[in-house]
Design a protein around this motif. Structure first.
Motif, short mmCIF file in Angstrom:
data_model
loop_
_atom_site.label_atom_id
_atom_site.label_comp_id
_atom_site.label_asym_id
_atom_site.label_seq_id
_atom_site.Cartn_x
_atom_site.Cartn_y
_atom_site.Cartn_z
N PRO A 93 -67.06 -62.69 -76.39
CA PRO A 93 -66.67 -61.30 -76.12
C PRO A 93 -66.60 -60.93 -74.64
CG PRO A 93 -68.86 -61.44 -77.12
CD PRO A 93 -68.26 -62.80 -77.23
N SER A 94 -67.53 -61.44 -73.83
CA SER A 94 -67.52 -61.03 -72.42
C SER A 94 -66.31 -61.60 -71.69
CB SER A 94 -68.82 -61.46 -71.73
OG SER A 94 -68.97 -62.87 -71.79
N ILE A 95 -66.01 -62.87 -71.95
CA ILE A 95 -64.85 -63.49 -71.30
C ILE A 95 -63.56 -62.85 -71.81
CG2 ILE A 95 -63.61 -65.65 -70.90
CD1 ILE A 95 -66.22 -67.14 -71.20
N ARG A 96 -63.52 -62.55 -73.11
CA ARG A 96 -62.33 -61.93 -73.68
C ARG A 96 -62.08 -60.55 -73.07
NH1 ARG A 96 -58.03 -62.97 -74.54
NH2 ARG A 96 -58.73 -64.79 -75.71
N THR A 97 -63.13 -59.76 -72.95
CA THR A 97 -62.99 -58.43 -72.37
C THR A 97 -62.44 -58.51 -70.95
OG1 THR A 97 -64.78 -57.56 -73.73
CG2 THR A 97 -64.21 -56.31 -71.75
N ASN A 98 -63.02 -59.42 -70.16
CA ASN A 98 -62.58 -59.58 -68.78
C ASN A 98 -61.12 -60.04 -68.71
OD1 ASN A 98 -63.26 -59.81 -65.82
ND2 ASN A 98 -62.71 -61.96 -66.22
N PHE A 99 -60.73 -60.99 -69.59
CA PHE A 99 -59.35 -61.48 -69.60
C PHE A 99 -58.39 -60.34 -69.93
CE2 PHE A 99 -55.51 -63.14 -71.45
CZ PHE A 99 -55.22 -64.25 -70.68
N ASN A 100 -58.69 -59.60 -70.99
CA ASN A 100 -57.78 -58.53 -71.43
C ASN A 100 -57.64 -57.42 -70.39
OD1 ASN A 100 -57.69 -60.05 -73.75
ND2 ASN A 100 -58.15 -58.36 -75.13
N GLN A 101 -58.74 -57.11 -69.71
CA GLN A 101 -58.69 -56.06 -68.69
C GLN A 101 -57.81 -56.46 -67.51
OE1 GLN A 101 -62.84 -55.36 -67.79
NE2 GLN A 101 -63.07 -53.83 -69.43
N ASN A 102 -57.75 -57.76 -67.23
CA ASN A 102 -56.99 -58.24 -66.08
C ASN A 102 -55.60 -58.76 -66.44
OD1 ASN A 102 -58.89 -58.14 -63.61
ND2 ASN A 102 -60.17 -59.04 -65.20
N PHE A 103 -55.27 -58.77 -67.75
CA PHE A 103 -53.96 -59.26 -68.18
C PHE A 103 -52.85 -58.28 -67.80
CE2 PHE A 103 -50.47 -59.31 -71.20
CZ PHE A 103 -50.10 -60.65 -71.19
N THR A 104 -51.73 -58.82 -67.34
CA THR A 104 -50.52 -58.02 -67.14
C THR A 104 -49.32 -58.83 -67.63
OG1 THR A 104 -50.02 -58.86 -64.91
CG2 THR A 104 -51.49 -56.94 -65.06
N GLU A 105 -48.28 -58.13 -68.01
CA GLU A 105 -47.05 -58.82 -68.43
C GLU A 105 -46.45 -59.61 -67.28
OE1 GLU A 105 -45.80 -59.26 -71.33
OE2 GLU A 105 -47.06 -57.89 -72.49
N GLU A 106 -46.65 -59.13 -66.05
CA GLU A 106 -46.12 -59.84 -64.88
C GLU A 106 -46.82 -61.20 -64.72
OE1 GLU A 106 -45.07 -55.75 -64.77
OE2 GLU A 106 -47.09 -56.64 -64.87
N LYS A 107 -48.14 -61.21 -64.92
CA LYS A 107 -48.88 -62.48 -64.83
C LYS A 107 -48.38 -63.46 -65.90
CE LYS A 107 -53.42 -61.11 -62.99
NZ LYS A 107 -54.86 -61.02 -63.32
N TYR A 108 -48.15 -62.93 -67.10
CA TYR A 108 -47.69 -63.77 -68.20
C TYR A 108 -46.30 -64.34 -67.89
CZ TYR A 108 -46.12 -65.04 -72.94
OH TYR A 108 -45.63 -65.70 -74.04
N ALA A 109 -45.41 -63.51 -67.34
CA ALA A 109 -44.06 -63.98 -66.99
C ALA A 109 -44.13 -65.05 -65.92
CB ALA A 109 -43.21 -62.80 -66.51
N ASP A 110 -44.98 -64.86 -64.90
CA ASP A 110 -45.14 -65.86 -63.84
C ASP A 110 -45.73 -67.15 -64.41
OD1 ASP A 110 -44.14 -64.08 -61.99
OD2 ASP A 110 -46.11 -63.50 -61.20
N PHE A 111 -46.67 -67.00 -65.33
CA PHE A 111 -47.28 -68.16 -66.00
C PHE A 111 -46.22 -68.99 -66.71
CE2 PHE A 111 -48.63 -69.14 -70.46
CZ PHE A 111 -49.38 -70.28 -70.21
#
Length: 397
Positions: free
Chosen positions: A3-21
């Motif tokens: 849960p802690s890692i998931r919360t941190n990941f989701n809070q920092n996720f952006t569609e721009e990061k995903y597109a660059d990925f």
């Protein structure tokens, strides 16, 4: 799941990061990846990781039994039986759904298994790109048994190449460059140097096989086999046009094609354990369960979920003409435990083992994960969703 890692990941996720990925993931590849890659990796808790390992150990123990080959002899269709079978599969893949038990604990449940290679090269490439794009912490790993990138690739080379030179071993599929998983072939080639060939590229002279490599005819000592016979069934004349790979040939197989059938749905009725759904060969079922809604019918000889009857209706069982080639399996209810920005997502995790010649047993090495919101795991059932598709699970080192 963590849960802690998931919360941190989701809070920092952006569609721009995903597109660059995705741009970075496809950079330098022969062709763009043809299947959907999920927005996120999976993050396992230590407890769930340990349950996965335990479940895998119990299944491998059955495969290691001295009578396993005798038990699984009927699994191989005669028209698909290949000569010169060896003593064990070089690869084992175990698929687990992430579920809840009656007490509400998150547990793995076996879905399917294969004595066949999976995306051993691509998963490493995928994980490195997730780590870079989303800043996954260095204490998180995709490997088991203390492996690192270098020791994992050494084990992969030992399994696939063995005592030969890389150009004496070929990665072979029906039409290799045009397979959906071709990206894995070429990434593996980049990691360990094995050329990629199609079935039609094989040249037979006597009982030896050759291929053309850099303009020269080269002897094939070993085939890293990615060919599934189901994919050539539509052409019954295929072995009149290309080398009949079923005949006795002076070549080694990694893994031998017969193991695709031996370690498969056919194996599941022989397994026991808390993470194994109740499974019986249909012709051995003495009493049809009254709660058929909690069971699924699966044909033994089908690929990628084809022919599976998820919702059994009155008369479905009676219509089956070859019950010895079907299993009745307790239905596994996935629990959508991965939190996406707009709801829970179901997870399936594949444990990937490597078993080089000379080793007493397989080594659990790496993993593959898939996310789903559809009725079943798989591309065709998740076309219109996001936060679904291929991914990988990270866990504490």
């Amino acid at each position: 799941m963590n849960p802690s890692i998931r919360t941190n990941f989701n809070q920092n996720f952006t569609e721009e990061k995903y597109a660059d990925f995705l741009v970075d993931l496809n950079a330098g590849l022969k062709n763009p990846i043809e299947f959907r890659i999920a927005e996120t990796p999976v993050f396992l808790t230590d407890d769930f990781r340990d349950k996965l390992i335990q479940a895998g150990n119990e299944i491998v123990a059955t495969i290691l039994k001295p009578d396993f080959k005798q038990q699984s002899e009927r699994a191989i269709p005669e028209k698909c039986r290949v000569a010169n079978e060896n003593d064990h599969s070089h690869f084992i893949a175990l698929d687990f759904g992430v579920c809840k038990d009656e007490a509400g604990n998150i547990v793995p449940k076996l879905i399917e298994m294969q004595g066949f290679p999976s995306l051993y090269g691509f998963q490493l490439h995928l994980a490195e790109n997730y780590r870079h794009a989303f800043e996954v912490h260095g204490n998180q790993t995709i490997f088991f048994n203390g492996l690192s990138k270098s020791s994992y690739l050494a084990l992969l080379r030992k399994t696939i190449i063995g005592p030969y030179e890389p150009d004496e071993v070929v990665i072979m599929d029906v039409d290799a460059p045009n397979q959906k998983t071709a990206v894995d072939f070429y990434i593996t080639q980049g990691y360990i140097g094995t050329p990629v060939v199609s079935l039609a590229d094989l040249i037979q002279e006597g009982n030896q096989l050759f291929y053309i490599y850099k303009g020269e005819k080269k002897r094939i000592r070993r085939i890293y086999n990615r060919l599934i016979f189901d994919e050539i069934e539509s052409d019954p004349e295929i072995f009149n046009k290309v080398v009949d790979i079923r005949q006795p040939l002076d070549v080694e197989w990694v893994a031998h094609p017969n193991w695709f059938y031996r370690i498969s749905k056919f194996t599941m009725p022989f397994l026991q354990g808390e993470y194994i759904p109740q499974t019986q060969f249909l012709h051995e079922v003495k009493q049809i369960p009254e709660d058929l809604q909690n069971y699924v019918l699966k044909p033994l000889f089908s690929f990628a979920g084809q022919g599976v009857i998820i919702d059994i209706m009155d008369g479905d069982i009676e219509k089956i003409q070859d019950p010895e080639n079907w299993i009745l399996q307790e239905k596994v209810a996935y629990t959508p435990v991965l939190e996406s920005p707009d709801g829970g997502v179901k997870i399936e995790i594949r444990l990937l083992y490597l078993w080089p010649d000379g080793d007493a047993k397989p080594t659990l090495a790496i993993n593959l994960a898939r996310l789903s919101r559809g009725k079943m795991i798989g591309v065709r059932y998740n076309k219109d969703f996001d936060w679904v598709g291929g991914t990988v699970a990270f866990m504490h080192k």
